[in-house]
Structures are given as C-alpha cells and as structure tokens.
Design a protein around this motif. Structure first.
Motif, short mmCIF file in Angstrom:
data_model
loop_
_atom_site.label_atom_id
_atom_site.label_comp_id
_atom_site.label_asym_id
_atom_site.label_seq_id
_atom_site.Cartn_x
_atom_site.Cartn_y
_atom_site.Cartn_z
N TYR A 190 0.82 -1.22 0.00
CA TYR A 190 0.00 0.00 0.00
C TYR A 190 0.85 1.27 0.00
O TYR A 190 0.51 2.25 -0.64
N THR A 191 1.99 1.25 0.71
CA THR A 191 2.86 2.42 0.70
C THR A 191 4.23 2.12 0.08
O THR A 191 4.83 3.01 -0.50
N ASN A 192 4.74 0.92 0.23
CA ASN A 192 6.07 0.53 -0.22
C ASN A 192 7.18 1.38 0.40
O ASN A 192 8.33 1.33 -0.02
N TYR A 193 6.82 2.15 1.39
CA TYR A 193 7.72 3.11 2.03
C TYR A 193 9.00 2.48 2.56
O TYR A 193 10.10 3.00 2.36
N PHE A 194 8.88 1.36 3.23
CA PHE A 194 10.03 0.76 3.91
C PHE A 194 11.13 0.36 2.94
O PHE A 194 12.31 0.33 3.30
N LEU A 195 10.78 0.06 1.70
CA LEU A 195 11.78 -0.36 0.72
C LEU A 195 12.85 0.71 0.51
O LEU A 195 14.04 0.42 0.44
N TRP A 196 12.40 1.96 0.42
CA TRP A 196 13.33 3.06 0.16
C TRP A 196 14.21 3.33 1.37
O TRP A 196 15.33 3.81 1.23
N GLN A 197 13.71 2.99 2.55
CA GLN A 197 14.47 3.20 3.77
C GLN A 197 15.51 2.11 4.00
O GLN A 197 16.58 2.36 4.54
N GLN A 198 15.19 0.90 3.59
CA GLN A 198 16.05 -0.25 3.90
C GLN A 198 17.04 -0.61 2.80
O GLN A 198 17.97 -1.38 3.05
N HIS A 199 16.84 -0.08 1.59
CA HIS A 199 17.68 -0.51 0.47
C HIS A 199 18.35 0.68 -0.21
O HIS A 199 17.73 1.37 -1.02
N PRO A 200 19.60 0.92 0.14
CA PRO A 200 20.33 2.04 -0.46
C PRO A 200 20.37 1.94 -1.98
O PRO A 200 20.48 0.85 -2.53
N ARG A 201 20.22 3.09 -2.60
CA ARG A 201 20.29 3.19 -4.06
C ARG A 201 19.25 2.30 -4.76
O ARG A 201 19.48 1.83 -5.87
N LEU A 202 18.11 2.06 -4.13
CA LEU A 202 17.09 1.20 -4.73
C LEU A 202 16.67 1.74 -6.09
O LEU A 202 16.53 0.98 -7.05
N GLY A 203 16.47 3.04 -6.19
CA GLY A 203 16.06 3.63 -7.47
C GLY A 203 17.05 3.32 -8.58
O GLY A 203 16.65 2.93 -9.68
N ALA A 204 18.32 3.49 -8.32
CA ALA A 204 19.35 3.22 -9.33
C ALA A 204 19.38 1.73 -9.69
O ALA A 204 19.54 1.36 -10.86
N ARG A 205 19.22 0.89 -8.69
CA ARG A 205 19.22 -0.56 -8.93
C ARG A 205 18.03 -0.96 -9.80
O ARG A 205 18.17 -1.76 -10.74
N LEU A 206 16.85 -0.40 -9.51
CA LEU A 206 15.66 -0.73 -10.30
C LEU A 206 15.76 -0.16 -11.71
O LEU A 206 15.36 -0.79 -12.68
N LYS A 207 16.29 1.05 -11.81
CA LYS A 207 16.44 1.67 -13.14
C LYS A 207 17.37 0.83 -14.02
O LYS A 207 17.09 0.61 -15.20
N ALA A 208 18.45 0.33 -13.45
CA ALA A 208 19.36 -0.53 -14.21
C ALA A 208 18.65 -1.80 -14.67
O ALA A 208 18.86 -2.25 -15.81
N LYS A 209 17.82 -2.36 -13.82
CA LYS A 209 17.05 -3.55 -14.20
C LYS A 209 16.09 -3.23 -15.34
O LYS A 209 15.96 -4.00 -16.28
N ALA A 210 15.40 -2.10 -15.23
CA ALA A 210 14.47 -1.69 -16.28
C ALA A 210 15.21 -1.46 -17.59
O ALA A 210 14.74 -1.87 -18.66
N ASP A 211 16.36 -0.82 -17.52
CA ASP A 211 17.16 -0.58 -18.73
C ASP A 211 17.60 -1.89 -19.38
O ASP A 211 17.80 -1.96 -20.59
N ALA A 212 17.75 -2.94 -18.57
CA ALA A 212 18.14 -4.26 -19.09
C ALA A 212 16.94 -5.07 -19.55
O ALA A 212 17.08 -6.23 -19.95
N GLY A 213 15.71 -4.49 -19.46
CA GLY A 213 14.53 -5.16 -19.99
C GLY A 213 13.53 -5.67 -18.96
O GLY A 213 12.51 -6.27 -19.33
N ALA A 214 13.77 -5.48 -17.69
CA ALA A 214 12.83 -5.94 -16.67
C ALA A 214 11.59 -5.05 -16.64
O ALA A 214 11.68 -3.85 -16.92
N ARG A 215 10.47 -5.64 -16.30
CA ARG A 215 9.23 -4.89 -16.08
C ARG A 215 9.11 -4.68 -14.57
O ARG A 215 9.11 -5.65 -13.81
N ILE A 216 8.99 -3.42 -14.16
CA ILE A 216 8.92 -3.09 -12.75
C ILE A 216 7.63 -2.31 -12.51
O ILE A 216 7.41 -1.26 -13.13
N ARG A 217 6.80 -2.84 -11.61
CA ARG A 217 5.51 -2.20 -11.33
C ARG A 217 5.39 -1.88 -9.85
O ARG A 217 5.72 -2.70 -9.00
N PHE A 218 4.90 -0.68 -9.58
CA PHE A 218 4.58 -0.25 -8.22
C PHE A 218 3.09 0.01 -8.14
O PHE A 218 2.55 0.79 -8.94
N LEU A 219 2.43 -0.63 -7.21
CA LEU A 219 1.01 -0.42 -6.96
C LEU A 219 0.91 0.16 -5.56
O LEU A 219 1.32 -0.49 -4.59
#
Length: 189
Positions: free
Chosen positions: A51-80
């Motif tokens: 519902y918030t996914n808030y804790f992910l950003w607090q617990q995982h350094p550079r999560l945005g960069a890690r997910l962006k790299a995955k998306a650039d490599a072809g992964a589908r990433i969805r946030f609900l």
C-alpha cells in the motif's frame, strides 16, 4: 499402498505448501538481505504491490538506481500504491494513529519514483483494493504480507513463496496482483 511413510510426510513438504520457502511472524523479522537478494536476483518481473512501499526506500540504499538498471536491461517493474487522497487511506490513518501517516509514506514512494526519472519499464498505479494484503513479486519468488487489523505492515506476518506449480499459492497471489493492476489508475511520474 503408501509410498511415503507418515513420518516422512510430516517432515517433507509434498503438497501445495512446498511453495512456501519460509514464514515469518513479522515482516520485519525477515532479513534485509532476503529482500536485497530477491530484488537483485530478479531480471524479468518485479512487482511491489504494497500500500505504501515506504520501507523499501528506507532499507535498500540506491534502490532507485538498482531498479532503473534492471528496467534498462529489460525488466518490467511495477509499483502499486494506495491513493494518498482517498477515503481508504484516511480511514487507515485513523486506525493506525501514528505520526508518519499512510499518505506521507505513499508520498515518499511517489517522490522516490519521480527521482528515478522517466524510465521505460517502470510503471506505477494507484489502487485502494490492496490495503490488507501486500504482494512483492520477484520473477518466480514472492513475499506476501496479510495485514492484521490495526497493526502496521512490518508487524504483520509474511510468507516467502517460490513458484513450483500451476495454480499454486504463487500463481494465486500473482493473479491477485494482475487483477489489481488491471483495475488500477496510472500515475504520471
């Protein structure tokens, strides 16, 4: 004729429960390294239907960069995520009664997604239908948290699942995420 004696069946998973890798009495009892290994190990499909996914950003350094790299490599990433302006969110804030409100936690996730910049393969949508159940999907594994009454998400139990069969536990929860996604509203990041 029984091929597996009762003593073996009681210690070896042979039914639908074999998709359960681990169970935690609290989401917060799962090691951060588990989340990191699932996030980093997935290459095709990652869905964060919390519902918030808030804790992910607090617990995982550079999560945005890690997910962006995955998306650039072809992964589908969805946030609900929940709609921070909805009645469901406001009611949940009353139930929780904590200073870091549900709407604030959602806005932290939206801000983090926005900071990732426009990224093909990363999508976000609003839904209020998953207030009581969070599902986090990482290719053929997932973490599922059924939220208990007035407890916060990290105080609720969590299951770690691996897909092993058609229409098993994994597929049932994956179908839930798909149905929520199809009925949700896109968020412009």
């Amino acid at each position: 004729m029984t091929l597996w004696p009762k003593s073996v069946r009681s210690h070896v998973k042979t039914g639908h429960d074999r998709e359960i890798i681990a169970a935690y009495p609290f989401r917060s009892a799962a090691p951060t390294s588990l989340w990191a290994s699932l996030i980093d190990g997935a290459s095709q499909n990652l869905a964060f239907a919390g519902y918030t996914n808030y804790f992910l950003w607090q617990q995982h350094p550079r999560l945005g960069a890690r997910l962006k790299a995955k998306a650039d490599a072809g992964a589908r990433i969805r946030f609900l995520v929940g709609d921070p302006e909805s009645d469901v969110t406001r009611k949940r804030e009353e139930v929780e009664g904590v200073p870091l409100t549900v709407s604030t936690r959602i806005k932290i996730t939206l801000d983090a997604l926005e900071k990732m910049g426009e990224c093909r393969g990363v999508e976000a949508r609003f839904s209020d239908q998953h207030i009581a159940l969070s599902v986090f999907q990482f290719d053929d594994q997932m973490l599922v948290t059924p939220h208990i009454a007035s407890l916060l998400g990290d105080e609720s139990p969590m299951l770690h699942l691996r897909r092993l069969e058609d229409d098993g536990l994994y597929d049932r929860f994956a179908g839930h995420v798909t149905a929520l996604w199809e009925s949700s509203r896109p968020i412009e990041l």
